[in-house]
Design a protein around this motif. Sequence first.
Motif, mmCIF file in Angstrom:
data_model
loop_
_atom_site.group_PDB
_atom_site.id
_atom_site.type_symbol
_atom_site.label_atom_id
_atom_site.label_comp_id
_atom_site.label_asym_id
_atom_site.label_seq_id
_atom_site.Cartn_x
_atom_site.Cartn_y
_atom_site.Cartn_z
ATOM 1 N N THR A 252 0.798 -1.236 0.000
ATOM 2 C CA THR A 252 0.000 0.000 0.000
ATOM 3 C C THR A 252 0.829 1.285 0.000
ATOM 4 O O THR A 252 0.628 2.158 -0.855
ATOM 5 N N HIS A 253 1.730 1.435 0.954
ATOM 6 C CA HIS A 253 2.411 2.718 1.108
ATOM 7 C C HIS A 253 3.521 2.916 0.084
ATOM 8 O O HIS A 253 3.698 4.013 -0.446
ATOM 9 N N GLU B 182 7.338 -0.617 5.401
ATOM 10 C CA GLU B 182 7.347 0.061 6.701
ATOM 11 C C GLU B 182 8.001 1.440 6.592
ATOM 12 O O GLU B 182 7.506 2.425 7.153
ATOM 13 N N ALA C 95 1.933 3.787 -3.076
ATOM 14 C CA ALA C 95 1.465 5.183 -3.089
ATOM 15 C C ALA C 95 2.588 6.109 -3.547
ATOM 16 O O ALA C 95 2.344 7.056 -4.315
ATOM 17 N N LYS D 19 5.639 3.812 4.933
ATOM 18 C CA LYS D 19 4.587 4.233 5.865
ATOM 19 C C LYS D 19 5.108 5.340 6.782
ATOM 20 O O LYS D 19 4.434 6.353 7.005
ATOM 21 N N MET D 20 6.309 5.140 7.316
ATOM 22 C CA MET D 20 6.923 6.175 8.156
ATOM 23 C C MET D 20 7.127 7.478 7.380
ATOM 24 O O MET D 20 6.950 8.558 7.920
ATOM 25 N N ASN D 21 7.510 7.362 6.107
ATOM 26 C CA ASN D 21 7.812 8.574 5.345
ATOM 27 C C ASN D 21 6.567 9.403 5.044
ATOM 28 O O ASN D 21 6.615 10.637 5.089
ATOM 29 N N VAL D 22 5.449 8.747 4.742
ATOM 30 C CA VAL D 22 4.209 9.517 4.532
ATOM 31 C C VAL D 22 3.909 10.325 5.791
ATOM 32 O O VAL D 22 3.595 11.523 5.734
ATOM 33 N N LEU D 23 4.044 9.670 6.949
ATOM 34 C CA LEU D 23 3.776 10.357 8.214
ATOM 35 C C LEU D 23 4.788 11.472 8.445
ATOM 36 O O LEU D 23 4.432 12.589 8.837
ATOM 37 N N THR D 24 6.058 11.178 8.200
ATOM 38 C CA THR D 24 7.115 12.168 8.423
ATOM 39 C C THR D 24 6.875 13.413 7.576
ATOM 40 O O THR D 24 6.984 14.548 8.061
#
Lengths: 232, 232, 232, 232
Positions: free
Chosen positions: A98-99, A189, A102, A192-197
């Motif tokens: 998914t991430h 993983e 994206a 996912k962290m990078n989208v949030l960051t």
Amino acid sequence: MIKDTKIKVLEANLYLPKHDLVKFTWGNVSERDLDTGYVVIKPSGVSYDNMKADDMVVLDLNGKIIEGSLNPSSDTKTHLEVYKAFPEVNGICHVHSTHATAYAQAGKPIRALGTTHADYFYGDVSCLRVLTKEEIDEDYERHTGLVIVDHFKGSKILENPAILLEGHGVFTFGKDAKDSVFHASVLEEVAKMNVLTETINPEVKQMPSYLKDKHYLRKHGKDAYYGQGKKK
Amino acid sequence: MIKDTKIKVLEANLYLPKHDLVKFTWGNVSERDLDTGYVVIKPSGVSYDNMKADDMVVLDLNGKIIEGSLNPSSDTKTHLEVYKAFPEVNGICHVHSTHATAYAQAGKPIRALGTTHADYFYGDVSCLRVLTKEEIDEDYERHTGLVIVDHFKGSKILENPAILLEGHGVFTFGKDAKDSVFHASVLEEVAKMNVLTETINPEVKQMPSYLKDKHYLRKHGKDAYYGQGKKK
Amino acid sequence: MIKDTKIKVLEANLYLPKHDLVKFTWGNVSERDLDTGYVVIKPSGVSYDNMKADDMVVLDLNGKIIEGSLNPSSDTKTHLEVYKAFPEVNGICHVHSTHATAYAQAGKPIRALGTTHADYFYGDVSCLRVLTKEEIDEDYERHTGLVIVDHFKGSKILENPAILLEGHGVFTFGKDAKDSVFHASVLEEVAKMNVLTETINPEVKQMPSYLKDKHYLRKHGKDAYYGQGKKK
Amino acid sequence: MIKDTKIKVLEANLYLPKHDLVKFTWGNVSERDLDTGYVVIKPSGVSYDNMKADDMVVLDLNGKIIEGSLNPSSDTKTHLEVYKAFPEVNGICHVHSTHATAYAQAGKPIRALGTTHADYFYGDVSCLRVLTKEEIDEDYERHTGLVIVDHFKGSKILENPAILLEGHGVFTFGKDAKDSVFHASVLEEVAKMNVLTETINPEVKQMPSYLKDKHYLRKHGKDAYYGQGKKK
């Protein structure tokens, strides 16, 4: 024996749905059998629930089927081009996780923003261009492989063993099938962290190169001291 | 036999909570029984935990109950309008799955941003307008069906078998109940990817149409070569 | 007995993957054995699946291995510096949990935005600077510990028992290993809430200090009345 | 019998961690016993793993403990104020569920953006102000209850049975404990959808009031036709 490689390829493929890296039959993993030089790959569009080791398809590097009664993954030619170009790659994994996907859809690299990334990927994970209409018309899957090969030419592919394809998904590489799947799992993983960051701080910059070096090299360099390989 | 269709409809409905496509009793799936032309649909507001095949309600296309002692889904009329208009649709699924419904609430289409989308939906998944007060007052569920029918009129609905309803949720279609549920599951994953994609790159454009064509057609066209249907 | 501490450290480490605070072998937990003053820590790079209490490594505060045949966690020196500086810290946990690490990668603190935070962390959780190249070249893990020690010097570390390291991850502290892991788990949930909160309202301000005081003190002050410790 | 109410309150509390509405001991549920008028509530800070029906605490509306050897939830006074003011409320649930609490921390309402919301909450779910220092110093939990009571005064609280408290979390109400927990679960899902909706379309407007009315009333009005209550 090739039978053992089939089992390893099956297990690597089954890892994908178990760790939420694929839905349905999306995704495929292959491994180069070191004895024969043949490539063992998942069959196309077969449900993970009923897949058996003997369903794996064995091909030579030219795509000729050596063993197996099922069609190989529709992405087989992409795998073969990478195996032909990089003898150090003995496992390849393709997912639409998914991430990471994206980022591929956004046409953006997964940048090295932290040590989680730097522990496994030495620098940004690039996003490669969409193929031209001519390339797609001629041979979509082979040209996908050629674009990947062109990107990594002259570099050590296993030092940064992942790539995004714009508008499509992810390919990861390894020393065997399991290792390539592991890299797909780490990349998801990290993505996912990078989208949030980037949501928290849109101005975030890459980590300093000396920190990136430190983390990659304490795990992978000749003086690596992470794990149980050698006493510090 | 209609009994078999009831079992298929039950199983398709049970798939929804198992795959996080609905919470509680939200969502409903129906199938057209090919022998009788009747529609078999989930009862309204019944918990998934205790649902049995014989709880499924059988109706004719005019909404007359043929079998079953429970009220049919409150969305039944929407299903019936679609079945009446499109003989190729034999399964319909309605869910409020989290990410696809967020697009519906936002009043925005789920754009074709990658090959995961293009493998199943040939182009953007549109978001249809809110009904007028007059339509709602007259017959909310029937007019919902009519708005869907109006949108797909003249097109091949099963080439892009999903639609969003602004401020509401999702309807997906298929060649049977299971197929419609499968499309709901793919759409939810695509919607999740799209929220992330548009967060990463707010300027992202649709994928090139030739890439969209390639992916859809390698799975669905007459020359499809994905899966085990024909040898490449 | 040191054997009991090994079991406690093993259990605290196993909590991490079970509660989605680490993937693979990422993360490590240690505890100071109160009888001997030794530190018991997870070995480096060992899979959680097969880890046994006797795999835990026992060291003195100077890093000399007292018991154990495996290499200790590569982050051991960071733990030791904190134990040396703060006698009240008897458990330390290091993770790359997704949301808290995103704040670390973004170089931003996890601000006190609600009572969930204030119940456990008395004020913002800070994000400390990246080490200099000189510090990393000299001794990366020890200097990481020194930067943490420098930050908490003169304050009550267990009143705000967590810290972010820019571009890296999270360290949390406790009165034993289990307590430090609990704080990592709370911090990850708070970080998840904060990303959402700041997305919903980019202008959001810290909670009023008197509300922060109220919540922290009803759980932790001398007049605490939460839980079963004393009758209200 | 009050024993049955204790069992119901225990089960309603156990629902919270099972459905990811709380972590650890956060959250509490109570029910008014209709025979006695007493309130049965979860004890404070007790782990869900070992909780038994007989751990539930029975109080009268003035907070006097009638049965039970444990301290009641630290939020008990908030529950009592609501029970005193609204005879139709016989169940109350307090959680810090991730997405709804993010709205509370952001100081923003959960707006009615779709029919999922309108099926259960008749209009926006408001976010109430932070208490003043004076209110907190005097009696934090009682004043929290009074602010809630003040908000709902003169309205039908069970038509919109949820409220956010700025910088804190969520209270939901119901005709019994289970019903209040159900509303907390729906609200969390709606909050999750709304974060996504507002990310996709920052300009999104509330749904038209006639659509809101239609959905609420087809489930809850005197002419409701959802479910099995009456034949349409």
